[in-house]
Design an enzyme around this catalytic site. Structure first.
Site, short mmCIF file in Angstrom:
data_model
loop_
_atom_site.label_atom_id
_atom_site.label_comp_id
_atom_site.label_asym_id
_atom_site.label_seq_id
_atom_site.Cartn_x
_atom_site.Cartn_y
_atom_site.Cartn_z
N CYS A 1 0.81 -1.22 0.00
CA CYS A 1 0.00 0.00 0.00
C CYS A 1 0.85 1.27 0.00
O CYS A 1 1.47 1.60 -0.98
CB CYS A 1 -0.99 -0.04 1.17
SG CYS A 1 -2.36 1.12 0.99
N HIS A 2 0.88 2.03 1.11
CA HIS A 2 1.73 3.22 1.17
C HIS A 2 3.18 2.87 1.48
O HIS A 2 4.08 3.69 1.29
CB HIS A 2 1.21 4.20 2.23
CG HIS A 2 -0.01 4.95 1.80
ND1 HIS A 2 -1.28 4.48 2.01
CD2 HIS A 2 -0.15 6.15 1.17
CE1 HIS A 2 -2.16 5.36 1.52
NE2 HIS A 2 -1.50 6.37 1.01
N GLU B 1 -5.57 7.58 -3.71
CA GLU B 1 -5.33 8.71 -2.80
C GLU B 1 -6.37 9.80 -3.01
O GLU B 1 -6.86 10.41 -2.06
CB GLU B 1 -3.92 9.27 -3.02
CG GLU B 1 -3.36 10.05 -1.85
CD GLU B 1 -3.04 9.17 -0.64
OE1 GLU B 1 -3.89 9.14 0.29
OE2 GLU B 1 -1.98 8.55 -0.61
#
Length: 230
Positions: free
Chosen positions: A133-134, A163
């Site tokens: 993910c991030h 986002e």
């Protein structure tokens, strides 16, 4: 198998006044994938102790089976409440490292010298490194042979579109997709919120929370294949 999981200690969502941290599914799902495979799991964070859970990740609409299992599992809760300090662990003591995402890592782990050095130590030692993910954003300062580690590699991570959907494009310090492209990575993605993981050599990345299980299973598969060959 000895697996290190690195979690954020950052709990502030920029200047919004809101809380952030790690995304609970992205910890819980991989944790149980690894534990069910009888791996020895060590949890760390920059500050040690209980890392902050992003409150949004625990909303009713975001519940998953792994999260439900975590809430019934005292052993997992105790492990999470007592993470070691990131600075106190060495790559040589583990077979691999896995980074759950959430927005928190973009502020602390992406800039943390101990984290950068740790990832480089794993990679230089020929070990797999995995991010979901991030968390691929924590690779922004990680290098290999003088170049960005992700340069020329197939990677994924939280998309600009995802986002935008969570309305944090202007809040985060950088966009994961844009940053990976800037570093020269071959960035790939599927539709928003669909599971998607990529292996390129010793680098494993997953796109979003839905990819946490597949990223962990992919890492496990690679580790087992390596052990068979050894």
């Amino acid at each position: 198998m000895k697996i290190l999981m690195v979690l954020t200690s950052h709990d502030r969502l920029g200047s919004t006044g809101r809380k952030t941290g790690f995304w609970l599914e992205e910890f819980a799902a991989p944790y149980f994938v690894f534990r069910d495979a009888d791996a020895e799991i060590t949890l760390v964070s920059p500050k040690g102790g209980q890392p902050p859970i992003d409150p949004k990740s625990d909303l009713p609409e975001n519940q998953t089976p792994a999260m439900a299992r975590f809430k019934e599992d005292k052993r997992a809760q105790q492990a999470l409440a007592h993470t070691l300090r990131l600075a106190d662990v060495n790559a040589e003591d583990f077979d691999t490292v896995f980074y759950p995402g959430g927005h928190g890592p973009m502020w602390d782990l992406a800039e943390d010298r101990d984290s950068i050095a740790l990832i480089e130590s794993f990679y230089n030692a020929g070990k797999f490194v995995a991010f979901v993910c991030h968390a691929p954003g924590v690779l922004r300062h990680v290098t290999y042979k003088g170049e960005p580690l992700v340069k020329g590699k197939r990677v994924t991570g939280f998309t600009n579109g995802e986002e935008a959907e969570v309305q944090l494009t202007k809040v985060v310090p950088f966009l994961v997709e844009d940053e990976l492209l800037r570093l020269g990575a071959i960035y790939e993605k599927v539709r928003n919120w669909q599971p998607f993981s990529i292996v390129d050599g010793r680098l494993i990345t997953g796109q979003n929370p839905a990819s946490s299980t597949s990223a962990a299973q992919t890492l496990l598969k690679q580790l087992k294949a390596e052990m068979v060959m050894a």
